[in-house]
Scaffold this active site. Structure first.
Site, PDB file in Angstrom:
ATOM      1  N   GLN A  58       0.693  -1.434  -0.300  1.00  0.00           N
ATOM      2  CA  GLN A  58       0.333  -0.376  -0.183  1.00  0.00           C
ATOM      3  C   GLN A  58       0.517   1.381  -0.081  1.00  0.00           C
ATOM      4  N   ASP A  59       1.674   1.216   0.787  1.00  0.00           N
ATOM      5  CA  ASP A  59       2.550   3.004   1.050  1.00  0.00           C
ATOM      6  C   ASP A  59       3.250   2.633   0.204  1.00  0.00           C
ATOM      7  N   ASP A  87      14.526  -9.552  -1.858  1.00  0.00           N
ATOM      8  CA  ASP A  87      14.471 -10.016  -0.636  1.00  0.00           C
ATOM      9  C   ASP A  87      14.993  -9.471   0.922  1.00  0.00           C
ATOM     10  N   ALA A 123       9.455  -2.293   3.303  1.00  0.00           N
ATOM     11  CA  ALA A 123       9.690  -3.843   3.324  1.00  0.00           C
ATOM     12  C   ALA A 123       8.850  -4.257   4.815  1.00  0.00           C
ATOM     13  N   SER A 149       3.950  -7.819   7.614  1.00  0.00           N
ATOM     14  CA  SER A 149       3.102  -6.203   8.194  1.00  0.00           C
ATOM     15  C   SER A 149       1.957  -6.956   8.456  1.00  0.00           C
ATOM     16  N   THR A 178       6.264   1.844  13.742  1.00  0.00           N
ATOM     17  CA  THR A 178       4.561   1.566  13.886  1.00  0.00           C
ATOM     18  C   THR A 178       3.898   1.728  15.164  1.00  0.00           C
ATOM     19  N   GLU A 212       2.337   0.443  16.411  1.00  0.00           N
ATOM     20  CA  GLU A 212       1.942  -0.931  17.251  1.00  0.00           C
ATOM     21  C   GLU A 212       3.404  -1.309  18.373  1.00  0.00           C
ATOM     22  N   TYR A 265       4.776  -9.519  15.461  1.00  0.00           N
ATOM     23  CA  TYR A 265       5.798  -8.651  14.667  1.00  0.00           C
ATOM     24  C   TYR A 265       6.111  -6.956  15.231  1.00  0.00           C
ATOM     25  N   LYS A 280       9.154  -4.629  15.148  1.00  0.00           N
ATOM     26  CA  LYS A 280       9.134  -3.823  14.776  1.00  0.00           C
ATOM     27  C   LYS A 280      10.005  -2.844  15.938  1.00  0.00           C
ATOM     28  N   ARG A 325      -5.484  -0.525   0.339  1.00  0.00           N
ATOM     29  CA  ARG A 325      -4.894  -1.071   1.716  1.00  0.00           C
ATOM     30  C   ARG A 325      -5.435  -2.894   1.399  1.00  0.00           C
TER      31      ARG A 325
HETATM   32  P1  NAP Z   1       1.996  -4.245   3.311  1.00  0.00           P
HETATM   33  O1  NAP Z   1       0.489  -3.215   2.033  1.00  0.00           O
HETATM   34  O2  NAP Z   1       1.536  -5.084   3.684  1.00  0.00           O
HETATM   35  O3  NAP Z   1       3.120  -3.977   2.324  1.00  0.00           O
HETATM   36  C1  NAP Z   1       4.524  -4.576   2.698  1.00  0.00           C
HETATM   37  C2  NAP Z   1       5.861  -4.560   1.653  1.00  0.00           C
HETATM   38  O4  NAP Z   1       6.472  -5.756   2.175  1.00  0.00           O
HETATM   39  C3  NAP Z   1       4.856  -5.547   0.161  1.00  0.00           C
HETATM   40  O5  NAP Z   1       5.365  -5.265  -0.391  1.00  0.00           O
HETATM   41  C4  NAP Z   1       4.984  -6.777   0.604  1.00  0.00           C
HETATM   42  O6  NAP Z   1       5.997  -7.009  -1.233  1.00  0.00           O
HETATM   43  C5  NAP Z   1       7.504  -6.316   1.154  1.00  0.00           C
HETATM   44  N1  NAP Z   1       7.833  -7.183   1.215  1.00  0.00           N
HETATM   45  C6  NAP Z   1       7.024  -8.430   2.993  1.00  0.00           C
HETATM   46  N2  NAP Z   1       8.615  -9.439   3.253  1.00  0.00           N
HETATM   47  C7  NAP Z   1       9.400  -8.789   2.247  1.00  0.00           C
HETATM   48  C8  NAP Z   1      10.568  -9.811   2.044  1.00  0.00           C
HETATM   49  N3  NAP Z   1      11.096 -10.445   3.099  1.00  0.00           N
HETATM   50  N4  NAP Z   1      11.733  -8.644   1.244  1.00  0.00           N
HETATM   51  C9  NAP Z   1      10.887  -8.056   0.251  1.00  0.00           C
HETATM   52  N5  NAP Z   1       9.904  -7.348   0.454  1.00  0.00           N
HETATM   53  C10 NAP Z   1       9.454  -7.786   1.435  1.00  0.00           C
HETATM   54  O7  NAP Z   1       2.477  -2.457   4.150  1.00  0.00           O
HETATM   55  P2  NAP Z   1       2.102  -1.554   3.617  1.00  0.00           P
HETATM   56  O8  NAP Z   1       1.160  -1.163   5.071  1.00  0.00           O
HETATM   57  O9  NAP Z   1       2.088  -0.604   2.995  1.00  0.00           O
HETATM   58  O10 NAP Z   1       3.215  -0.732   5.101  1.00  0.00           O
HETATM   59  C11 NAP Z   1       4.414  -0.382   4.827  1.00  0.00           C
HETATM   60  C12 NAP Z   1       5.327  -0.352   5.828  1.00  0.00           C
HETATM   61  O11 NAP Z   1       5.249   0.296   6.907  1.00  0.00           O
HETATM   62  C13 NAP Z   1       5.541  -1.852   6.244  1.00  0.00           C
HETATM   63  O12 NAP Z   1       6.381  -2.125   7.279  1.00  0.00           O
HETATM   64  C14 NAP Z   1       4.311  -1.842   7.617  1.00  0.00           C
HETATM   65  O13 NAP Z   1       5.105  -2.763   8.378  1.00  0.00           O
HETATM   66  C15 NAP Z   1       5.416  -0.228   8.309  1.00  0.00           C
HETATM   67  N6  NAP Z   1       2.972   0.260   8.757  1.00  0.00           N
HETATM   68  C16 NAP Z   1       2.587  -0.084   8.248  1.00  0.00           C
HETATM   69  C17 NAP Z   1       1.334   0.793   9.213  1.00  0.00           C
HETATM   70  C18 NAP Z   1      -0.146   0.955   8.219  1.00  0.00           C
HETATM   71  O14 NAP Z   1      -1.298   0.932   9.259  1.00  0.00           O
HETATM   72  N7  NAP Z   1       0.027   0.677   7.299  1.00  0.00           N
HETATM   73  C19 NAP Z   1       1.465   1.962  10.165  1.00  0.00           C
HETATM   74  C20 NAP Z   1       2.514   1.755  10.808  1.00  0.00           C
HETATM   75  C21 NAP Z   1       3.904   0.808   9.787  1.00  0.00           C
HETATM   76  P3  NAP Z   1       4.987  -8.085  -1.571  1.00  0.00           P
HETATM   77  O15 NAP Z   1       4.529  -7.339  -2.404  1.00  0.00           O
HETATM   78  O16 NAP Z   1       6.022  -9.211  -2.576  1.00  0.00           O
HETATM   79  O17 NAP Z   1       4.768  -9.442  -0.856  1.00  0.00           O
HETATM   80  N1  GDD Z   2      -7.712  -7.683  10.428  1.00  0.00           N
HETATM   81  C1  GDD Z   2      -8.428  -8.229  11.642  1.00  0.00           C
HETATM   82  N2  GDD Z   2      -9.769  -8.681  10.759  1.00  0.00           N
HETATM   83  N3  GDD Z   2      -8.595  -7.689  12.089  1.00  0.00           N
HETATM   84  C2  GDD Z   2      -9.516  -7.337  13.102  1.00  0.00           C
HETATM   85  C3  GDD Z   2     -10.156  -7.574  13.182  1.00  0.00           C
HETATM   86  C4  GDD Z   2     -10.933  -8.720  11.789  1.00  0.00           C
HETATM   87  O1  GDD Z   2     -11.469 -10.007  11.531  1.00  0.00           O
HETATM   88  N4  GDD Z   2     -11.575  -8.441  13.789  1.00  0.00           N
HETATM   89  C5  GDD Z   2     -11.301  -7.418  15.055  1.00  0.00           C
HETATM   90  N5  GDD Z   2      -9.948  -6.795  13.993  1.00  0.00           N
HETATM   91  C6  GDD Z   2      -8.990  -5.802  15.051  1.00  0.00           C
HETATM   92  C7  GDD Z   2      -8.153  -6.277  15.610  1.00  0.00           C
HETATM   93  O2  GDD Z   2      -7.827  -7.295  16.513  1.00  0.00           O
HETATM   94  C8  GDD Z   2      -7.136  -4.794  15.706  1.00  0.00           C
HETATM   95  O3  GDD Z   2      -7.141  -4.255  16.667  1.00  0.00           O
HETATM   96  C9  GDD Z   2      -7.692  -4.304  14.691  1.00  0.00           C
HETATM   97  O4  GDD Z   2      -8.665  -4.359  14.596  1.00  0.00           O
HETATM   98  C10 GDD Z   2      -6.755  -3.715  13.492  1.00  0.00           C
HETATM   99  O5  GDD Z   2      -6.547  -4.679  13.126  1.00  0.00           O
HETATM  100  P1  GDD Z   2      -5.424  -4.757  11.811  1.00  0.00           P
HETATM  101  O6  GDD Z   2      -6.418  -3.350  10.740  1.00  0.00           O
HETATM  102  O7  GDD Z   2      -4.998  -5.772  10.980  1.00  0.00           O
HETATM  103  O8  GDD Z   2      -4.673  -3.220  12.165  1.00  0.00           O
HETATM  104  P2  GDD Z   2      -3.079  -3.341  12.841  1.00  0.00           P
HETATM  105  O9  GDD Z   2      -3.388  -2.296  14.211  1.00  0.00           O
HETATM  106  O10 GDD Z   2      -2.842  -4.870  13.912  1.00  0.00           O
HETATM  107  O11 GDD Z   2      -1.963  -3.371  12.345  1.00  0.00           O
HETATM  108  C11 GDD Z   2      -1.780  -2.321  11.310  1.00  0.00           C
HETATM  109  O12 GDD Z   2      -1.359  -1.595  11.950  1.00  0.00           O
HETATM  110  C12 GDD Z   2      -0.451  -1.181  12.415  1.00  0.00           C
HETATM  111  C13 GDD Z   2      -0.215   0.581  12.896  1.00  0.00           C
HETATM  112  O13 GDD Z   2      -0.628   0.324  14.167  1.00  0.00           O
HETATM  113  C14 GDD Z   2      -1.142  -3.003  10.182  1.00  0.00           C
HETATM  114  O14 GDD Z   2      -0.483  -2.618   9.399  1.00  0.00           O
HETATM  115  C15 GDD Z   2       0.629  -3.037  10.770  1.00  0.00           C
HETATM  116  O15 GDD Z   2       2.158  -3.364   9.718  1.00  0.00           O
HETATM  117  C16 GDD Z   2       0.721  -1.569  12.012  1.00  0.00           C
HETATM  118  O16 GDD Z   2       2.238  -1.626  12.016  1.00  0.00           O
END
Ligand code: NAP
Ligand code: GDD
Length: 324
Positions: free
Chosen positions: A12-13, A56, A79, A82, A123, A125, A147, A151, A182
Site C-alpha cells: 500500500q505505502d 528480498d 518492506a 506487516s 509503527t 504497534e 510483529y 519492529k 489496503r
Molecule cells: P503492505 O501493504 O503489507 O506491504 C508490505 C510490502 O513489503 C510488500 O510490498 C511486500 O512484498 C514487501 N515484503 C514483505 N516481505 C518482504 C521481504 N522479505 N523482502 C522484500 N519485500 C518484502 O504494508 P504497508 O501497509 O504498505 O506498510 C508499509 C510499511 O509500513 C510496513 O513495513 C509496515 O509494517 C509499516 N507500517 C504500516 C502501517 C499501516 O498502517 N499501513 C503503520 C505503521 C507501519 P510482496 O508484495 O512481495 O508481498
Molecule cells: N485484521 C483484522 N481482521 N482485524 C480485526 C478483525 C478482523 O476480522 N476484527 C477485529 N479486528 C481488530 C484487530 O484485533 C485490531 O485490534 C484492529 O482490528 C486493527 O487490525 P488490523 O487492521 O489488522 O491492523 P493492526 O492495527 O493490527 O496493524 C496495522 O497497523 C499497524 C500500526 O498500528 C498494520 O498495518 C501494521 O503493519 C501496522 O504496523
C-alpha cells in the site's frame, strides 16, 4: 534529479510513495520479491515509470546489488511482514524480515554509501499496551505481538546506526493508515470490501474479531508525504505521524454501513477465530512534533476515508460484476 529506492514498493505505502516521488521528479527504483504470483496490482499504473529490481530483505546480497544498480540518494525501507496475526503464526520469519531485515538494509547502505538517507517504517504497534495517552516520541514502548517486537528491534537498530556511524537514518512512527489499496486482510478494507459485496448481493455476512479495539486511522496518501519530509530535514530525527483521533472497529463498521444504507445488525457476526492472543486495545497519536517541525498535517479525516474506501470497492466490484 534525485534517486530513491523503495523496498516494499508493491505494498500500500510503496505505491503511494512511488507516485509521490515521481511527482517530485525523482528517479524511482523499487525492490520487488520474486514470488510465485506477481503482486503488482497497486503499481500496475506505474510500471513504465519506475524501475523494479529483484530482491528480498532475507537476502543481503540482493540488497547490495539493488543499491549498486540504483545508486540512491534516499532509501525508504517499507518492506516487512506487516500483518499482525501472521506474526504469531510465523514469529521467527517475522523476526527475520521485519526485524533483522532492517539491519541487513542498514548494513548494506553503510558499506555501499553511508551518505544515503535512510527511512525506516516504524509503527504505533510498538506502543502496544499503552503507557500514556496520547502517544508521542517520548512514550515508552510495550509491544503486544511478535510483529511489534520485531519492529521495535528495527526501530532501535536504526537509531543505533545513526548514533554509531552518524548516518542520516530516521524512523517514522506511523499510526494506522488505510486506503482503497489496503490489503483485504486488514480490518478497514475487510469491512469496506465485504460491506460493498453485501450491498451488491455478492456476500451475506461480515465476520469480525474484537470490534472494541480502537485505532488512530489516517489516509496512506497523506502519510507518505511525512516520510519524504523526514528525509529533507537538516538533522535526522524520529517523528510520530498520526491523525490524533481515535475510533473503534465498531465505529468503522457503523460508518461504513450507514454510508451504504445497510443495517449492520443483520450482517455482522463476531467470530472468535479473529481474536488475537494479545491485543493492542487503544491507540491515539500526538503528531505535534511533525506539525511543528515538518509542517505536516493530515488532510483526509475519518468519514472521508471510510467513504473513499467504500466508493472504490463498490466501483471495482460493480465493474467486475458487469464484466462477468
Ligand atoms: P503492505 O501493504 O503489507 O506491504 C508490505 C510490502 O513489503 C510488500 O510490498 C511486500 O512484498 C514487501 N515484503 C514483505 N516481505 C518482504 C521481504 N522479505 N523482502 C522484500 N519485500 C518484502 O504494508 P504497508 O501497509 O504498505 O506498510 C508499509 C510499511 O509500513 C510496513 O513495513 C509496515 O509494517 C509499516 N507500517 C504500516 C502501517 C499501516 O498502517 N499501513 C503503520 C505503521 C507501519 P510482496 O508484495 O512481495 O508481498
Ligand atoms: N485484521 C483484522 N481482521 N482485524 C480485526 C478483525 C478482523 O476480522 N476484527 C477485529 N479486528 C481488530 C484487530 O484485533 C485490531 O485490534 C484492529 O482490528 C486493527 O487490525 P488490523 O487492521 O489488522 O491492523 P493492526 O492495527 O493490527 O496493524 C496495522 O497497523 C499497524 C500500526 O498500528 C498494520 O498495518 C501494521 O503493519 C501496522 O504496523
Amino acid at each position: 534529479m534525485k534517486t530513491a529506492l523503495i523496498t516494499g514498493i508493491t505494498g500500500q505505502d510503496g505505491s503511494y510513495l512511488a507516485e509521490f516521488l515521481l511527482k517530485k521528479k525523482y528517479h524511482v527504483f523499487g525492490l520487488e520479491r520474486r514470488t510465485s504470483k506477481r503482486n503488482r496490482e497497486s503499481i500496475e499504473h506505474l510500471i513504465d515509470k519506475v524501475e523494479l529490481l529483484s530482491g528480498d530483505l532475507l537476502d543481503a546480497e540482493s540488497i547490495t546489488r539493488a543499491l549498486k544498480q540504483s545508486k540512491p540518494d534516499e532509501v525508504y525501507n517499507l518492506a516487512s511482514q506487516s500483518f499482525i496475526p501472521d506474526s504469531w503464526r510465523q514469529p521467527v520469519y517475522t523476526g527475520e524480515a521485519t526485524g533483522l531485515g532492517v539491519t541487513r538494509m542498514l548494513e548494506a547502505v553503510r558499506e555501499f554509501d553511508p551518505n544515503i538517507k535512510f527511512y525506516q517504517a516504524s509503527t504505533s504497534e510498538m506502543f502496544g499496551k499503552v503507557r500514556a495517552t496520547p502517544q508521542n516520541e517520548g512514550t515508552p514502548f510495550h509491544p503486544r505481538s511478535p510483529y511489534g517486537v520485531a519492529k521495535l528491534y528495527g526501530h532501535w537498530i536504526t537509531i543505533n546506526y545513526r548514533e554509531s556511524y552518524g548516518m542520516f537514518a530516521v524512523s517514522g512512527i506511523l499510526f494506522n493508515h488505510e486506503s482503497p489499496r489496503r490489503g483485504l486482510e486488514f480490518v478497514t478494507r475487510k469491512i469496506t470490501h465485504t460491506a460493498a459485496k453485501i450491498k451488491l448481493g455478492l456476500a451475506k455476512e461480515l465476520r469480525l474479531g474484537n470490534t472494541s479495539a480502537e485505532r488512530d486511522w489516517g489516509f496512506a496518501g497523506d502519510y507518505v508525504e511525512a516520510m519524504w519530509l523526514m528525509l529533507q530535514q537538516e538533522k535526522p530525527q524520529d517523528y510520530v505521524i498520526a491523525s490524533g483521533e481515535t475510533h473503534s472497529v465498531e465505529d468503522f463498521v457503523q460508518a461504513t454501513f450507514k454510508y451504504l444504507k445497510l443495517d449492520p445488525k443483520k450482517y455482522v457476526k463476531i467470530d472468535k477465530k479473529f481474536f488475537r492472543p494479545a491485543e493492542t486495545d487503544y491507540l491515539r497519536g500526538d503528531a505535534g512534533k511533525a506539525r511543528r517541525e515538518l509542517g505536516w498535517k493530515p488532510k483526509v479525516g475519518f468519514e472521508k476515508l471510510v467513504q473513499m474506501m467504500v466508493d472504490a470497492d463498490l466501483a471495482a466490484l460493480s465493474s467486475s460484476k458487469i464484466s462477468k
